[in-house]
Design a protein around this motif. Structure first.
Motif, short mmCIF file in Angstrom:
data_model
loop_
_atom_site.label_atom_id
_atom_site.label_comp_id
_atom_site.label_asym_id
_atom_site.label_seq_id
_atom_site.Cartn_x
_atom_site.Cartn_y
_atom_site.Cartn_z
N SER A 59 38.85 27.70 27.78
CA SER A 59 39.69 26.52 28.02
C SER A 59 39.85 26.21 29.51
O SER A 59 40.14 27.09 30.31
CB SER A 59 41.08 26.73 27.41
N GLN A 60 39.66 24.94 29.85
CA GLN A 60 39.78 24.52 31.24
C GLN A 60 41.24 24.50 31.71
O GLN A 60 41.52 24.21 32.88
CB GLN A 60 39.17 23.13 31.41
N SER A 61 42.17 24.84 30.83
CA SER A 61 43.57 24.98 31.22
C SER A 61 43.82 26.34 31.88
O SER A 61 44.89 26.59 32.41
CB SER A 61 44.48 24.84 30.01
N ILE A 62 42.82 27.23 31.81
CA ILE A 62 42.90 28.54 32.45
C ILE A 62 42.33 28.42 33.85
O ILE A 62 41.25 27.86 34.04
CB ILE A 62 42.11 29.59 31.64
N PRO A 63 43.02 28.94 34.89
CA PRO A 63 42.51 28.85 36.26
C PRO A 63 41.08 29.36 36.40
O PRO A 63 40.70 30.35 35.77
CB PRO A 63 43.50 29.71 37.06
N GLU A 64 40.29 28.70 37.24
CA GLU A 64 38.87 29.02 37.38
C GLU A 64 38.64 30.46 37.80
O GLU A 64 37.72 31.13 37.32
CB GLU A 64 38.22 28.07 38.38
N ARG A 65 39.48 30.98 38.72
CA ARG A 65 39.27 32.36 39.18
C ARG A 65 39.40 33.36 38.04
O ARG A 65 38.68 34.36 37.98
CB ARG A 65 40.28 32.70 40.30
N LEU A 66 40.32 33.09 37.11
CA LEU A 66 40.48 33.98 35.96
C LEU A 66 39.31 33.84 34.99
O LEU A 66 38.83 34.83 34.44
CB LEU A 66 41.79 33.67 35.23
N ARG A 67 38.82 32.61 34.79
CA ARG A 67 37.70 32.40 33.87
C ARG A 67 36.44 33.10 34.37
O ARG A 67 35.71 33.73 33.60
CB ARG A 67 37.45 30.90 33.68
N LYS A 68 36.20 33.02 35.67
CA LYS A 68 35.04 33.71 36.26
C LYS A 68 35.16 35.21 36.09
O LYS A 68 34.19 35.90 35.74
CB LYS A 68 34.94 33.36 37.75
N ALA A 69 36.36 35.73 36.32
CA ALA A 69 36.57 37.17 36.20
C ALA A 69 36.41 37.65 34.77
O ALA A 69 35.84 38.72 34.52
CB ALA A 69 37.96 37.53 36.73
N VAL A 70 36.91 36.86 33.81
CA VAL A 70 36.77 37.22 32.40
C VAL A 70 35.29 37.31 32.02
O VAL A 70 34.86 38.26 31.35
CB VAL A 70 37.49 36.19 31.50
N ALA A 71 34.51 36.33 32.45
CA ALA A 71 33.08 36.31 32.12
C ALA A 71 32.36 37.53 32.70
O ALA A 71 31.58 38.20 32.01
CB ALA A 71 32.45 35.02 32.63
N GLU A 72 32.63 37.86 33.97
CA GLU A 72 31.98 39.02 34.59
C GLU A 72 32.48 40.33 33.99
O GLU A 72 31.73 41.29 33.85
CB GLU A 72 32.23 39.01 36.10
N PHE A 73 33.73 40.36 33.62
CA PHE A 73 34.32 41.55 32.98
C PHE A 73 33.64 41.80 31.63
O PHE A 73 33.36 42.93 31.25
CB PHE A 73 35.82 41.32 32.79
N THR A 108 41.37 47.60 35.48
CA THR A 108 39.92 47.45 35.60
C THR A 108 39.53 45.97 35.64
O THR A 108 38.56 45.60 36.31
CB THR A 108 39.18 48.16 34.44
N PHE A 109 40.25 45.14 34.91
CA PHE A 109 39.99 43.70 34.98
C PHE A 109 40.40 43.15 36.33
O PHE A 109 39.68 42.33 36.93
CB PHE A 109 40.74 42.96 33.87
N VAL A 110 41.55 43.56 36.83
CA VAL A 110 42.03 43.07 38.12
C VAL A 110 41.05 43.46 39.23
O VAL A 110 40.83 42.69 40.17
CB VAL A 110 43.45 43.61 38.42
N ASN A 111 40.44 44.64 39.10
CA ASN A 111 39.42 45.04 40.08
C ASN A 111 38.24 44.07 40.06
O ASN A 111 37.71 43.69 41.10
CB ASN A 111 38.93 46.46 39.78
N THR A 112 37.83 43.67 38.85
CA THR A 112 36.75 42.68 38.72
C THR A 112 37.18 41.34 39.30
O THR A 112 36.41 40.66 39.99
CB THR A 112 36.35 42.51 37.24
N TYR A 113 38.43 40.95 39.01
CA TYR A 113 38.99 39.69 39.54
C TYR A 113 38.90 39.67 41.06
O TYR A 113 38.53 38.64 41.66
CB TYR A 113 40.45 39.58 39.07
N ALA A 114 39.22 40.80 41.70
CA ALA A 114 39.16 40.88 43.17
C ALA A 114 37.73 40.82 43.68
O ALA A 114 37.44 40.24 44.73
CB ALA A 114 39.84 42.17 43.65
#
Length: 451
Positions: A59-73, A108-114
Motif C-alpha cells: 500500500s502506498q499509504s505506507i512510507p517509502e522507506r518502510l516499504r523498501k526495508a520490508v522488501a529487502e527484509f 533485525t528489521f530495523v537493522n535492514t531499515y538503517a
C-alpha cells in the motif's frame, strides 16, 4: 509463531511452514500481494517477485522507506540464490516477524531499515511509524487513497518522549518541559538499541502493529471511535484513546454532548448536557489558541468536594502534546458544582479548591490552570497559555454512558402495590391466599369516604 528471526537466505523453509502463523484468509492476502508484484503469472502456486516490485505492491499509504526495508527484509529470508528476489517463504517470514515477533526479532528489521536508508535516525523511523496514525482516518479507509500521512512535529516529539523508561521522568521532561516549549536537543536513543527502547512505548507499539498489518493484510486490528469535532485531530484522538483505562476503550463512537459551535457559550446549557451522563471527555481552546482538557472518569453530580478516581487525567494538545495521570499525591481528581453559595461553581481537575490544575468557571467565560511549577494531583504543568485564561471554544464527548441497572424499579412505580393490579390480585385469591392487606386497604377507603 515460534520460528526464529534468523531465517536468512539459504533456508529450506517451505511456504507452507512459513505461513503456519497465518489464517487461511491471511495466507490468501499475502499470496495475492506477491502475485500482484510478480512480473510473470507463471508458476501460480509459488510466485516470486523482484524486491522493487514488492515495495511498489505494498500500500502506498505506507512510507517509502518502510516499504523498501520490508522488501529487502523479505529478500534476505527468501532462501533463493537469485539476488533481489522475494519468495512466498520470505514474505511470510517477514510478515510474521513484523506482526508477531518480539523486540529482538524486530531489531533485525530495523537493522535492514538503517541499511537501505543510509543516514536515517531514530527520529526518522518514529516519523515513519507515526504516519500509521493516518490509517485511522475515515474508519481506517484512508489507505485507499494512496497517500502517506504526514505527522505533525508535536506528535513526533511526543512519541520520542515516550521512549524514555517509565522510571526516567527527567528524560520525559526533557521532551515536554514546564515552560511549554519542547526541548529539541533531548537525547534520543539510536536505532541500534531499538530492542531496548521500543518496549517502553505502548504508543509506538500500537502504531507499528496497525501500520504493518495494513501493509501486509490490508486491515486494521484497532479503530478509533467515530466523532465530529472542531478541536480534535486524528493524532489527538489516537493519543486520548490510548490514554484511557481499558474499560473505556472499544466504543464505536463518542457522541458530542456539547459544542460551543452548536450550543453557544452557556453554562446552563453546558451543565444540563454533561451532568449525570457518564464518563466525559472535555476539550477546551483558550483565546491564545492553546488546546487542552481533561477526562472525568466519574459522572458529574453537583457536590461541594472532590470525587473521582485514578482513571481521571488532564492533557494538553496544542502547542504540544502531554498527558498527565494521577501522581498519587492526593485524591483531588475532579470537582463539579453549580448553584452553590459558598463553594466554587464550575468544573475543576486536580490541585485544590480555587487553585485547580484545570478549572472552568460557571460564568463560562474564563478559567484557570494553576501550577507552581506543577499541579500536585497530576504532576501537570500549566495547560493554558496564561494561568487565568479566557475560554474560546469547548467540546464535551460521552466516552462511556452511565450504567443503569434494569432491575431497579422507577421510584414512581415502586409505590404501586400489587393489590392495585386487579388481575394479579384475583390470581392470588383464586390460589387460596387471603388478602389481609386488601381488607385493610378497603377499610381505609371507606374511612376516607365517611370523612
Amino acid at each position: 509463531m515460534g520460528q526464529s528471526a534468523s531465517s536468512h537466505s539459504g533456508s529450506a523453509t517451505s511456504p507452507t511452514a512459513a505461513l503456519k502463523w497465518a489464517s487461511e484468509a491471511e495466507r490468501e492476502v499475502l499470496l495475492s500481494l506477491l502475485r500482484n508484484a510478480s512480473a510473470s503469472a507463471a508458476n501460480e502456486g509459488s510466485p516470486q517477485a523482484p524486491s522493487a516490485s514488492v515495495s511498489s505492491a505494498i500500500s502506498q499509504s505506507i512510507p517509502e522507506r518502510l516499504r523498501k526495508a520490508v522488501a529487502e527484509f523479505a529478500v534476505a529470508r527468501s532462501g533463493t540464490a537469485t539476488k533481489g528476489i522475494v519468495t512466498m517463504t520470505g514474505l511470510a517470514t517477514a510478515a510474521r516477524i513484523l506482526l508477531l515477533g518480539d523486540a529482538s526479532e524486530k531489531q533485525t528489521f530495523v537493522n535492514t531499515y538503517a541499511e537501505v536508508n543510509p543516514g536515517v535516525t531514530t527520529k526518522g523511523l518514529v516519523e515513519d511509524i507515526a504516519a500509521g496514525v493516518g490509517l485511522f482516518a475515515k474508519d481506517g479507509k484512508a489507505g485507499a487513497d494512496g497517500k502517506v500521512y504526514s505527522p505533525t512535529e508535536r506528535f513526533v516529539t511526543y512519541l520520542l518522549g515516550s521512549l524514555a523508561p517509565k522510571s526516567d521522568k527527567s528524560a520525559a521532561d526533557a521532551i515536554f518541559s514546564s515552560e511549554d516549549t519542547p526541548t529539541r536537543n533531548a537525547e534520543i536513543p539510536p536505532l541500534s538499541s531499538f530492542q531496548q527502547w521500543f518496549p517502553q512505548s505502548s504508543l509506538l507499539q500500537e502504531l507499528w502493529t496497525n501500520l504493518f498489518q495494513f501493509a501486509f493484510l490490508g486491515t486494521l486490528p484497532t479503530t478509533l471511535p467515530a466523532l465530529t469535532s472542531t478541536l480534535l485531530t486524528i493524532e489527538d484522538r489516537f493519543i486520548l484513546c490510548t490514554s484511557l483505562a481499558s474499560e473505556f476503550k472499544g466504543a464505536k463512537s463518542w457522541p458530542c454532548l456539547f459544542s460551543t459551535q452548536t450550543d453557544g457559550a452557556s453554562w446552563t446549557v453546558f451543565a444540563g448536557k454533561v451532568q449525570e451522563q457518564g464518563s466525559v471527555l472535555f476539550v477546551i481552546r483558550d483565546k491564545d489558541q492553546n488546546v487542552f482538557g481533561a477526562f472525568a472518569a466519574e459522572e458529574l453530580v453537583p457536590r461541594p468536594k472532590f470525587v473521582g478516581d485514578s482513571r481521571t487525567f488532564v492533557f494538553t494538545l496544542r502547542p504540544q502534546i502531554g498527558v498527565f495521570s494521577p501522581a498519587g499525591y492526593n485524591a483531588n481528581y475532579q470537582y463539579y458544582n453549580t448553584g452553590a453559595a459558598t463553594f466554587p461553581n464550575g468544573i475543576g481537575f486536580g490541585g485544590q479548591l480555587d487553585y485547580f490544575g484545570l478549572y472552568i468557571s460557571s460564568t463560562f467565560e474564563n478559567g484557570h490552570s494553576k501550577a507552581s511549577p506543577r499541579s500536585s494531583t497530576f504532576d501537570s504543568p500549566r495547560l493554558s497559555a496564561k494561568e487565568e485564561f479566557q475560554i474560546d471554544f469547548v467540546e464535551a464527548f460521552l466516552v462511556k454512558p452511565k450504567e443503569v441497572d434494569d432491575r431497579l424499579i422507577d421510584p414512581k412505580l415502586a409505590k404501586k402495590s400489587i393489590l392495585n393490579d386487579d388481575v394479579a390480585s384475583s390470581l392470588l385469591e383464586m390460589s387460596g391466599k387471603r388478602m389481609y392487606s386488601k381488607e385493610v386497604q378497603q377499610d381505609r377507603v371507606e374511612e376516607d369516604e365517611e370523612t
